[in-house]
Each structure stands twice: as structure tokens, then as C-alpha cells.
Design an enzyme around this catalytic site. Structure first.
Site, PDB file in Angstrom:
ATOM      1  NE  ARG A  32      16.396  -9.894  -5.447  1.00  0.00           N
ATOM      2  CZ  ARG A  32      16.687 -10.073  -6.746  1.00  0.00           C
ATOM      3  NH1 ARG A  32      17.676  -9.362  -7.310  1.00  0.00           N
ATOM      4  NH2 ARG A  32      15.986 -10.917  -7.475  1.00  0.00           N
ATOM      5  CG  ASP A  44       6.145   5.203   2.967  1.00  0.00           C
ATOM      6  OD1 ASP A  44       5.208   5.058   3.779  1.00  0.00           O
ATOM      7  OD2 ASP A  44       6.935   6.167   3.004  1.00  0.00           O
ATOM      8  CG  HIS A 102       8.839   1.593   3.823  1.00  0.00           C
ATOM      9  ND1 HIS A 102       8.951   2.769   4.526  1.00  0.00           N
ATOM     10  CD2 HIS A 102       7.587   1.111   4.091  1.00  0.00           C
ATOM     11  CE1 HIS A 102       7.825   2.995   5.187  1.00  0.00           C
ATOM     12  NE2 HIS A 102       6.974   1.997   4.937  1.00  0.00           N
ATOM     13  N   GLY A 147      -0.500   6.722  -1.460  1.00  0.00           N
ATOM     14  CA  GLY A 147       0.780   6.078  -1.785  1.00  0.00           C
ATOM     15  C   GLY A 147       0.632   4.764  -2.506  1.00  0.00           C
ATOM     16  CG  HIS A 148      -0.120  -0.032  -1.658  1.00  0.00           C
ATOM     17  ND1 HIS A 148      -0.970  -0.740  -2.479  1.00  0.00           N
ATOM     18  CD2 HIS A 148       0.928  -0.850  -1.381  1.00  0.00           C
ATOM     19  CE1 HIS A 148      -0.475  -1.948  -2.666  1.00  0.00           C
ATOM     20  NE2 HIS A 148       0.665  -2.050  -2.024  1.00  0.00           N
ATOM     21  CB  THR A 186      -0.113  -0.817   6.121  1.00  0.00           C
ATOM     22  OG1 THR A 186      -0.041   0.585   5.815  1.00  0.00           O
ATOM     23  CG2 THR A 186      -1.574  -1.254   6.152  1.00  0.00           C
ATOM     24  CB  THR A 187      -1.033   3.080   9.298  1.00  0.00           C
ATOM     25  OG1 THR A 187       0.303   3.540   9.123  1.00  0.00           O
ATOM     26  CG2 THR A 187      -1.702   3.886  10.395  1.00  0.00           C
ATOM     27  CG  HIS A 230      -4.305   3.942   5.553  1.00  0.00           C
ATOM     28  ND1 HIS A 230      -2.964   3.622   5.682  1.00  0.00           N
ATOM     29  CD2 HIS A 230      -4.969   2.777   5.569  1.00  0.00           C
ATOM     30  CE1 HIS A 230      -2.848   2.300   5.793  1.00  0.00           C
ATOM     31  NE2 HIS A 230      -4.050   1.759   5.722  1.00  0.00           N
ATOM     32  N   GLY A 231      -5.269   4.029   2.219  1.00  0.00           N
ATOM     33  CA  GLY A 231      -6.123   3.089   1.500  1.00  0.00           C
ATOM     34  C   GLY A 231      -6.922   3.695   0.366  1.00  0.00           C
TER      35      GLY A 231
HETATM   36  C1  DXP Z   1      -0.233   6.687   7.991  1.00  0.00           C
HETATM   37  C2  DXP Z   1      -0.539   5.964   6.747  1.00  0.00           C
HETATM   38  O1  DXP Z   1      -1.631   5.546   6.498  1.00  0.00           O
HETATM   39  C3  DXP Z   1       0.515   5.793   5.735  1.00  0.00           C
HETATM   40  O2  DXP Z   1       0.911   7.017   5.328  1.00  0.00           O
HETATM   41  C4  DXP Z   1       1.687   5.019   6.280  1.00  0.00           C
HETATM   42  O3  DXP Z   1       2.850   5.407   5.609  1.00  0.00           O
HETATM   43  C5  DXP Z   1       1.397   3.559   6.081  1.00  0.00           C
HETATM   44  O4  DXP Z   1       2.556   2.851   6.376  1.00  0.00           O
HETATM   45  P1  DXP Z   1       3.267   2.064   5.177  1.00  0.00           P
HETATM   46  O5  DXP Z   1       3.605   3.084   4.119  1.00  0.00           O
HETATM   47  O6  DXP Z   1       4.470   1.456   5.860  1.00  0.00           O
HETATM   48  O7  DXP Z   1       2.253   1.070   4.683  1.00  0.00           O
HETATM   49  N1  LIG Z   2      -1.140   8.978   5.254  1.00  0.00           N
HETATM   50  C1  LIG Z   2      -1.580   8.176   4.133  1.00  0.00           C
HETATM   51  C2  LIG Z   2      -0.458   7.993   3.163  1.00  0.00           C
HETATM   52  O1  LIG Z   2       0.526   8.717   3.194  1.00  0.00           O
HETATM   53  C3  LIG Z   2      -0.541   6.949   2.140  1.00  0.00           C
HETATM   54  O2  LIG Z   2      -1.306   5.841   2.562  1.00  0.00           O
HETATM   55  P1  LIG Z   2      -1.565   4.706   1.445  1.00  0.00           P
HETATM   56  O3  LIG Z   2      -2.193   5.396   0.268  1.00  0.00           O
HETATM   57  O4  LIG Z   2      -0.223   4.113   1.091  1.00  0.00           O
HETATM   58  O5  LIG Z   2      -2.501   3.728   2.111  1.00  0.00           O
END
Ligand code: DXP
Ligand SMILES: NCC(=O)COP(=O)(O)O
Length: 239
Positions: free
Chosen positions: A18, A9, A50, A213-214, A100-101, A191-192
Site C-alpha cells: 500500500r 524483508d 520491500h 525469513g518467508h 526471489t533469489t 533460502h526456502g
Molecule cells: C538471499 C536470499 O535467499 C534471501 O535472503 C533474499 O532476501 C531473498 O530475496 P527476497 O527476500 O526479496 O525474497
Molecule cells: N538468505 C536467506 C534469507 O535471509 C531468508 O530466505 P527465505 O527464508 O526468505 O527464503
């Protein structure tokens, strides 16, 4: 064997900053897979902050591992999923005002609606995962609506302020995973999660895939995607 789903994402977040064409999430997915990603996750949000529809369509054609489409439980998103046919769908809660979620999806309070969506998608051979808190009733309800998977929300574990709270949240996740598996569900989590907190979750027996992800994208911005993914698999002890 535990696997890693890389959520891309926030590659799209940089592009949307941008409203331009780079960095391209499609290119990021290729590099993530070269770094060892076992799956690619994208969250097509209602507000398209995004990931864009175009990204999901192209990823369907280019992802070699598996494509997990995270989406809200809406008619719009169900129609998109039925059209694009990701390898699986993860139903997640969504609020436009959230950064975020913020928690798990409430299955108990909307089981008819969720059951209808699960039925539609799984009848089209798209397995459904439900992003829920590790709550006894929510896990039970996930079984009742016939989802194939749940994804345990690891946010409270990730945000725990001290070791005692972390241990408590980890135990809740482990008990939830056990209850779900005994009820016939397959279990993912996310998540996180970060390079520093992921390993105890990776050790939970029966856990199938961690969606992260993040933290990976944050590291990729500094050292590159392939290395960031490889180092996450090392942190999970699966590489
Ligand atoms: C469900 C979850 O925790 C994430 O996978 C979700 O994609 C968070 O949303 P953002 O990526 O928009 O932060
Ligand atoms: N469902 C969790 C995910 O896809 C990624 O979450 P995060 O690592 O971006 O918080």
C-alpha cells in the site's frame, strides 16, 4: 552454537503493498528479538521492492542482536554499507525480474570484482558473507577472495520434490560445509527453509547461523512474530 537470523524483508512487502507506513520492519525486529532471534537480516534490493534505506538506517540504531545486510555487489550498495556499517554484509545475486533469489552468487566468474568489494568492506571492519551454492569451485573461490563467511544456498534442498532428492541435496550441503570449514571459512545457510524442512540442515556439523525469513513472516501473520520466532527455534532444536 547454532543461531537463527530472522529475515524481515516480507514485513516490508506488506507495507509496500500500500506504499504506507505499517507494518514497520523496525517494530518487527524488536518483536523478533523478543521471540529469540539471534540476528536480523534485511535485503536492501536495488529495486527497493520491500526494505527501504530508511529501514536499514533505523535498524542499525535499534537492533540489539546483530544486523546482517544482504545486498548486490554494486558500488551503490557498497557505499550504503560503508555508511551504515551493519554487523556483516551478505553479497547476494539479484535480478530485477526475479520473484526471489534464484541461486548462489557466481564468485568464480567475477573473483576480481568480488575480491575488491570484500577487501573494501572488511577493511572497514564489516565482515563479508558470500551467498553461494554448495559448489566446490565456488567455495574455493570464496576462500581466494578472503571472505570471512559463506552462506550456503538451501533453495535446491528446500525445493526437492522427493525424499531421495532431499537427501542428495542435504549431502551436497553437508559436504560443502565441511569443505568450507576445512578451508577456514565460517558457514551460514538459508533460502526456502521452513518449520518442516529446517531440522536436517540445523544438524549439519559446523553450521553457524540459519537465515530464515518467508516462512517465519508467513506464520507471524497468523500467530504473531514472537511466537513464530520461538517456534522456529524449537523446530531447529535450539530452544
Ligand atoms: C538471499 C536470499 O535467499 C534471501 O535472503 C533474499 O532476501 C531473498 O530475496 P527476497 O527476500 O526479496 O525474497
Ligand atoms: N538468505 C536467506 C534469507 O535471509 C531468508 O530466505 P527465505 O527464508 O526468505 O527464503
Amino acid at each position: 552454537m547454532l543461531t537463527l537470523g530472522v529475515n524481515i524483508d516480507h514485513i516490508a512487502t506488506i507495507r509496500q503493498a500500500r506504499r504506507t507506513v505499517e507494518p514497520d520492519p523496525v517494530a518487527a525486529a524488536v518483536l523478533a528479538e523478543l521471540g529469540g532471534a539471534d540476528g536480523i537480516t534485511v535485503h536492501l534490493r536495488e529495486d527497493r521492492r520491500h526494505i527501504q534505506d530508511r529501514d536499514v538506517r533505523l535498524l542499525r540504531q535499534t537492533v540489539r542482536s546483530h544486523l546482517n545486510l544482504e545486498m548486490a555487489a554494486t558500488d551503490e550498495m557498497v557505499a550504503i554499507a560503508l555508511d551504515i556499517k551493519p554487523d556483516y554484509v551478505t553479497l547476494v545475486p539479484e535480478k530485477r525480474e526475479e520473484v526471489t533469489t534464484e541461486g548462489g552468487l557466481d564468485i568464480v566468474g567475477q573473483s576480481d570484482r568480488i575480491g575488491e568489494i570484500v577487501g573494501k568492506l572488511q577493511s572497514a571492519d564489516i565482515p563479508v558473507s558470500l551467498f553461494i551454492d554448495a559448489d566446490h569451485a565456488q567455495i574455493d573461490a570464496s576462500v581466494k577472495v578472503k571472505a570471512k563467511f559463506i552462506e550456503l544456498h538451501t533453495g535446491q534442498y528446500a525445493e526437492a520434490k522427493n525424499e531421495a532428492s532431499r537427501k542428495k541435496e542435504l549431502e551436497i550441503l553437508a559436504q560443502g560445509c565441511k569443505q568450507a570449514i576445512e578451508a577456514g571459512l565460517r558457514v551460514n545457510a538459508g533460502h526456502g527453509l521452513t518449520y518442516w524442512n529446517v531440522y536436517p540442515v540445523a544438524c549439519i556439523p559446523g553450521m553457524e547461523e540459519l537465515n530464515i525469513g518467508h516462512t517465519i513472516i508467513s506464520r507471524a501473520a497468523l500467530v504473531g512474530m514472537e511466537r513464530a520466532v520461538r517456534e522456529m527455534k524449537q523446530a531447529m532444536r535450539i530452544q
